[in-house]
Design a protein around this motif. Structure first.
Motif, PDB file in Angstrom:
ATOM      1  N   SER A  68     -19.248  27.326  51.790  1.00  0.00           N
ATOM      2  CA  SER A  68     -18.932  28.714  51.462  1.00  0.00           C
ATOM      3  C   SER A  68     -19.706  29.110  50.216  1.00  0.00           C
ATOM      4  CB  SER A  68     -17.431  28.884  51.214  1.00  0.00           C
ATOM      5  OG  SER A  68     -17.126  30.146  50.662  1.00  0.00           O
ATOM      6  N   ASP A  98     -20.587  28.123  56.502  1.00  0.00           N
ATOM      7  CA  ASP A  98     -19.321  28.725  56.929  1.00  0.00           C
ATOM      8  C   ASP A  98     -18.443  27.733  57.683  1.00  0.00           C
ATOM      9  OD1 ASP A  98     -19.851  31.227  55.793  1.00  0.00           O
ATOM     10  OD2 ASP A  98     -20.996  31.866  57.544  1.00  0.00           O
ATOM     11  N   GLU A 220      -9.736  29.326  57.945  1.00  0.00           N
ATOM     12  CA  GLU A 220     -10.951  29.527  57.140  1.00  0.00           C
ATOM     13  C   GLU A 220     -10.584  29.499  55.659  1.00  0.00           C
ATOM     14  OE1 GLU A 220     -13.759  29.500  58.520  1.00  0.00           O
ATOM     15  OE2 GLU A 220     -13.291  29.906  60.615  1.00  0.00           O
ATOM     16  N   GLN A 223     -12.957  30.977  52.863  1.00  0.00           N
ATOM     17  CA  GLN A 223     -13.393  32.360  52.947  1.00  0.00           C
ATOM     18  C   GLN A 223     -12.337  33.278  52.314  1.00  0.00           C
ATOM     19  OE1 GLN A 223     -16.491  32.605  53.988  1.00  0.00           O
ATOM     20  NE2 GLN A 223     -16.453  30.422  54.516  1.00  0.00           N
TER      21      GLN A 223
END
Length: 341
Positions: A68, A98, A220, A223
């Protein structure tokens, strides 16, 4: 689409390392050399790595891959690596995977085709760490993994002792009288698995119950969307029937921020009703209200040390596997207090 190094290896039925040896005129069986050269011809592959070998010059570029670039943990790592490498005369090519193993491997191969001299990967995906991908890449180009699988010995690594950090967090919460502790973790990364394993072991040792709802897995976690996902998860936990936690361990500060939002929206207080303890200790921990008790993961030191280790490998005439481990420490702030009940 322009063929990649791995396309040649697959077409010829050989390893990436074998293709590299052929391209660089290193000894291989003549039959194998012919297979690789035929694959190169049939795919119309134009190997940049071979051009670099012929000129015997470095590109003075380094590839940096992070899971990230928005999480302050990774952003700080990348900043320290880039500034250290720049001071040594290297340009950094910086990419984010990612948390996708497919994206990660594609980036690595693109960087190799772009003639980078070495690669640093922060939080490599478990799939690529465990399936031999990096072991093979390391035979072609110097590579450093940051917080990869600690059981993988085939690549150079810079790590922080994840188990020690989690033990410090749990012991501190226990000392405050907490026995109902929930955990927020991410889906990927060996570091999350180590934390959960340590969490479970220590709760069992204390004979404390671990309801299934107390371990929340955020898809995630690196993020920005992790904040809202963590908020939703903790909101569901607080509104459901059954036991409520008196403390929450968050595996990063995005998750901690989401947890705090959920607690406040539920009309509860931090830390009077629920304590929050997070990992990373980036700037976020000191600017929230309340400020967050954190496990300091020595992020700037790890970033600088990773870049320096790669520079050392580039100067070495022999292939080496190096290891360096940092030890985290607990930073107590306002988000933790004695258990309310």
């Amino acid at each position: 689409m322009k063929p990649k190094l791995e396309d040649v290896a697959k077409h010829a039925g050989v390893s990436l390392a074998t293709v590299s040896r052929v391209l660089n005129n290193h000894p291989v069986r003549e039959e194998t050399r012919e297979k690789v050269q035929l694959a190169i011809s049939e795919l119309n592959y134009r190997p940049n790595l071979a051009a670099r070998s012929l000129t015997q010059k470095r590109s003075q570029t380094i590839g940096i891959v992070a899971s990230s670039l928005v999480n302050p943990y990774h952003a700080t790592l990348v900043h320290e690596m880039e500034s250290t490498l720049r001071a040594a005369g290297y340009l950094s090519i910086i990419c984010s995977s990612d948390d996708s193993p497919e994206t990660e491997s594609a980036i690595i191969h693109s960087m190799m085709d772009s003639q980078v001299d070495g690669i640093i990967v922060a939080e490599a995906t478990p799939l690529n760490t465990n399936n031999g991908f990096y072991r093979e890449i390391d035979t072609i180009i110097p590579i450093i993994l940051i917080n990869g699988n600690p059981d993988t010995s085939a690549t150079s690594q810079v790590m922080v002792d994840q188990q020690m950090g989690m033990r410090s967090a749990m012991e501190y919460l226990f000392s405050l009288g907490h026995n109902r502790i929930a955990m927020l973790r991410g889906r990927y990364s060996p570091s999350y698995d180590i934390k959960e394993q340590t969490y479970r072991q220590m709760m069992v040792q204390k004979e404390y119950e671990i309801p299934s709802s107390f371990i929340l897995n955020v898809k995630e976690a690196n993020q920005i969307s992790a904040i809202s996902e963590a908020e939703q998860g903790i909101t569901s936990l607080l509104t459901a029937s059954g036991q409520k936690p008196t403390a929450i361990f968050a595996s990063n500060e995005f998750l901690a921020t989401g947890a705090i939002k959920a607690i406040l929206k539920a009309g509860l207080r931090v830390p009077e009703d629920i304590s929050i303890l997070a990992q990373d200790n980036s700037f976020i921990s000191s600017i929230t209200n309340p400020t967050i008790t954190s496990i300091n993961m020595k992020i700037p030191l790890i970033g600088k040390a990773s870049a320096e280790m790669l520079l050392q490998l580039l100067e070495s005439n022999e292939h080496e596997i190096r290891r360096l481990t940092f030890y985290p420490e607990l930073i107590i702030r306002e988000s933790t207090a004695v258990a309310a009940n």
